[in-house]
Design an enzyme around this catalytic site. Structure first.
Site, short mmCIF file in Angstrom:
data_model
loop_
_atom_site.label_atom_id
_atom_site.label_comp_id
_atom_site.label_asym_id
_atom_site.label_seq_id
_atom_site.Cartn_x
_atom_site.Cartn_y
_atom_site.Cartn_z
N SER A 164 43.88 29.86 39.77
CA SER A 164 44.84 30.93 39.98
C SER A 164 46.26 30.44 39.72
CB SER A 164 44.74 31.38 41.45
OG SER A 164 45.85 32.16 41.81
N TYR A 166 44.20 29.13 50.78
CA TYR A 166 43.47 29.61 49.60
C TYR A 166 43.95 28.86 48.35
CZ TYR A 166 42.66 32.47 45.45
OH TYR A 166 42.34 32.88 44.18
N LYS A 180 42.10 26.01 45.57
CA LYS A 180 42.09 26.06 44.10
C LYS A 180 42.62 24.76 43.51
CE LYS A 180 40.29 30.06 43.59
NZ LYS A 180 38.93 30.16 43.09
P1 NAD Z 1 35.36 38.78 44.43
O1 NAD Z 1 35.45 38.54 45.90
O2 NAD Z 1 35.22 40.18 43.96
O3 NAD Z 1 34.16 37.92 43.81
C1 NAD Z 1 33.79 36.67 44.33
C2 NAD Z 1 32.29 36.70 44.56
O4 NAD Z 1 31.88 35.43 45.07
C3 NAD Z 1 31.85 37.75 45.57
O5 NAD Z 1 30.86 38.58 44.99
C4 NAD Z 1 31.32 36.95 46.75
O6 NAD Z 1 30.25 37.60 47.40
C5 NAD Z 1 30.90 35.66 46.08
N1 NAD Z 1 30.90 34.47 46.95
C6 NAD Z 1 31.88 34.03 47.77
N2 NAD Z 1 31.49 32.91 48.39
C7 NAD Z 1 30.23 32.62 47.95
C8 NAD Z 1 29.30 31.59 48.22
N3 NAD Z 1 29.55 30.63 49.10
N4 NAD Z 1 28.11 31.62 47.59
C9 NAD Z 1 27.81 32.61 46.71
N5 NAD Z 1 28.65 33.60 46.41
C10 NAD Z 1 29.85 33.62 47.02
O7 NAD Z 1 36.64 38.08 43.77
P2 NAD Z 1 37.20 38.17 42.29
O8 NAD Z 1 38.48 38.88 42.33
O9 NAD Z 1 36.14 38.61 41.35
O10 NAD Z 1 37.54 36.63 42.05
C11 NAD Z 1 36.65 35.75 41.41
C12 NAD Z 1 37.25 34.35 41.42
O11 NAD Z 1 38.51 34.39 40.76
C13 NAD Z 1 37.51 33.79 42.82
O12 NAD Z 1 37.21 32.40 42.79
C14 NAD Z 1 38.99 34.01 43.01
O13 NAD Z 1 39.55 33.08 43.89
C15 NAD Z 1 39.51 33.82 41.59
N6 NAD Z 1 40.79 34.51 41.38
C16 NAD Z 1 40.89 35.85 41.61
C17 NAD Z 1 42.11 36.50 41.44
C18 NAD Z 1 42.25 37.97 41.72
O14 NAD Z 1 43.39 38.45 41.82
N7 NAD Z 1 41.18 38.75 41.84
C19 NAD Z 1 43.22 35.77 41.00
C20 NAD Z 1 43.08 34.40 40.75
C21 NAD Z 1 41.85 33.79 40.94
C1 UD1 Z 2 48.72 37.41 45.58
C2 UD1 Z 2 48.63 36.08 46.28
C3 UD1 Z 2 48.14 35.04 45.29
C4 UD1 Z 2 46.81 35.46 44.69
C5 UD1 Z 2 46.98 36.84 44.04
C6 UD1 Z 2 45.70 37.38 43.48
C7 UD1 Z 2 50.29 36.12 48.11
C8 UD1 Z 2 51.61 35.60 48.58
N1 UD1 Z 2 49.93 35.72 46.84
O1 UD1 Z 2 49.64 37.30 44.51
O2 UD1 Z 2 47.99 33.79 45.93
O3 UD1 Z 2 46.37 34.52 43.72
O4 UD1 Z 2 47.47 37.76 45.04
O5 UD1 Z 2 44.80 37.68 44.48
O6 UD1 Z 2 49.58 36.80 48.80
N2 UD1 Z 2 53.50 44.24 46.83
C9 UD1 Z 2 54.13 45.29 47.48
N3 UD1 Z 2 53.41 46.04 48.37
C10 UD1 Z 2 52.10 45.80 48.63
C11 UD1 Z 2 51.45 44.73 47.96
C12 UD1 Z 2 52.18 43.97 47.09
O7 UD1 Z 2 55.32 45.54 47.25
O8 UD1 Z 2 51.51 46.50 49.47
C13 UD1 Z 2 54.25 43.44 45.86
C14 UD1 Z 2 54.37 41.96 46.20
O9 UD1 Z 2 55.49 41.71 46.99
C15 UD1 Z 2 54.47 41.36 44.79
C16 UD1 Z 2 53.63 42.30 43.92
O10 UD1 Z 2 53.55 43.52 44.64
O11 UD1 Z 2 55.80 41.39 44.33
C17 UD1 Z 2 52.22 41.79 43.64
O12 UD1 Z 2 51.60 41.46 44.90
P1 UD1 Z 2 50.04 41.07 44.99
O13 UD1 Z 2 49.24 42.08 44.26
O14 UD1 Z 2 49.73 40.82 46.42
O15 UD1 Z 2 49.94 39.74 44.13
P2 UD1 Z 2 50.74 38.34 44.27
O16 UD1 Z 2 51.65 38.34 45.42
O17 UD1 Z 2 51.31 38.04 42.93
#
Ligand code: NAD
Ligand code: UD1
Length: 330
Positions: free
Chosen positions: A124, A148, A152
């Protein structure tokens, strides 16, 4: 080629599995369904017309993983499984370190025992902490502000140490910026339980009248309109980045997956309102602790080395996010 996708029923995982199947890969999903539903498996089959093997297995369960590798000759793993809620990780750090780190250790050990040494890992942009400047390149300093993010960063380090110990491994670390939106059929989107932490799912719940208004966290940042700027990326573009990464697995590599464009909170709200014809009421609220003003990628490395770039714009992102809600929750 046969790919094991951990976390394959989750938001990004399901979108990636669909693209893998469409591209002709065989896919095995391993997910403990902690944050996803079993119905996703049937939806994947329906949308693609392809079979997919599913194991309700926790990646902490070495015997369960062993069974998967005994039953399938896996060529590479895409490792999405993990917990991802920042606030929850502050409240439950041990739960996060246990699940994300020990889960990855178990996975890598079982992979190595079966001679499978190719992995694409979901990292991330949170590993850049509070960047000194934007756009952010992969060689910028790394730090974290919550457990979190620390999981990572630690996993990135563990994977790089693993490569040093045994350079038969091929490891690609993908640092995602802010994935939003859903696939074109409106089947695989994001629907967090309870009140969303992230901006896009919150906007959708306000638009769907499940929440009264959006709280905009601060309008006094040094940005285009004072609200926070992020690099929103369409989840299908992000998913596609994993296919490109699989093609080029070779040693250890790290890539940003972002568009390179920043959008402010209010710009995203406006785009959502204009494209979907729905009002999203908002109030200006105090800054959220830990937030930064601007965060967007320099995605040049992924383009130059993987031939990947994001193709969908913010219009596609906000329309597909709403389409997913309309198809599933109206
Ligand atoms: P998500 O929660 O929708 O998907 C993650 C999946 O992993 C879920 O289906 C959950 O049931 C499964 N899981 C969790 N722990 C497990 C375990 N111990 N064994 C087996 N399955 C398990 O999340 P996502 O948004 O699809 O994210 C996927 C990956 O990408 C994650 O590692 C997350 O940290 C990373 N990531 C997501 C974002 C985002 O904004 N969505 C941003 C940066 C990184
Ligand atoms: C957040 C996490 C980051 C994670 C990412 C994806 C924090 C501080 N960071 O990033 O670690 O990898 O999500 O899951 O939580 N905002 C509002 N109102 C809301 C929600 C968000 O104004 O109700 C604003 C935030 O202040 C920010 C932007 O929207 O400026 C995006 O927020 P968000 O979607 O939570 O993502 P990040 O903060 O970038």
């Amino acid at each position: 080629m046969k790919i094991l996708v951990t976390g394959g029923t989750g938001y990004i995982g399901s979108n990636t599995v669909v693209l893998l199947l469409k591209a002709g890969y065989e896919v095995v999903i391993c997910d403990n369904l902690y944050n996803s539903q079993i119905e996703v498996v049937d939806k994947i089959k329906k949308v693609t017309g392809k079979e997919v093997a599913f194991y309700k297995t926790d990646i902490l369960d070495r015997e369960g993983l062993d069974k998967i590798f005994n039953e399938h000759k896996i060529d590479a793993v895409i490792h999405f499984a993990g917990l991802k809620a920042v606030g929850e990780s502050v409240a439950k750090p041990l739960f996060y370190y246990h699940n994300n780190i020990e889960g990855t250790l178990a996975l890598c050990e079982v992979m190595a025992a079966h001679g499978c040494k190719s992995i694409v890992f979901s990292s991330s942009a949170t590993v850049y902490g509070k960047p000194e400047s934007v756009p952010i390149r992969e060689d910028f300093p790394l730090s974290t502000t919550n457990p979190y993010g620390s999981t990572k960063l630690m996993i990135e380090q563990i994977l790089q140490d693993l490569y040093v110990s045994d350079n038969e491994w091929n490891i690609t670390i993908l640092r995602y910026f802010n994935p939003i939106g859903a696939d074109e059929t409106g089947t695989f989107g994001e629907n967090p339980n309870g009140i969303p932490n992230n901006l896009m799912p919150y906007i959708v719940k306000v638009a769907n009248k499940e929440l009264p208004h959006l709280n905009v966290f601060g309008n006094d940042y040094d940005t285009v309109d004072g609200t926070g700027v992020r690099d929103y990326i369409h989840v299908v573009d992000l998913a596609n980045g994993h296919l490109k990464a699989l093609d080029k697995l070779n040693g250890v590599n790290i890539y940003n997956l972002g568009t390179g464009n920043g959008y402010s909170v209010l710009q995203l709200v406006k785009a959502f309102e204009e494209q979907n014809g729905i009002e999203v009421p908002y109030v200006i609220a105090p800054r959220r602790p830990g937030d930064i003003a601007e965060c967007y990628a320099d995605p040049a490395k992924a383009y130059n080395e993987l031939g990947w770039k994001a193709e969908r714009d913010v219009v596609d992102m906000v329309k597909s996010a709403w389409n997913f809600c309309v198809k599933n929750f109206k």
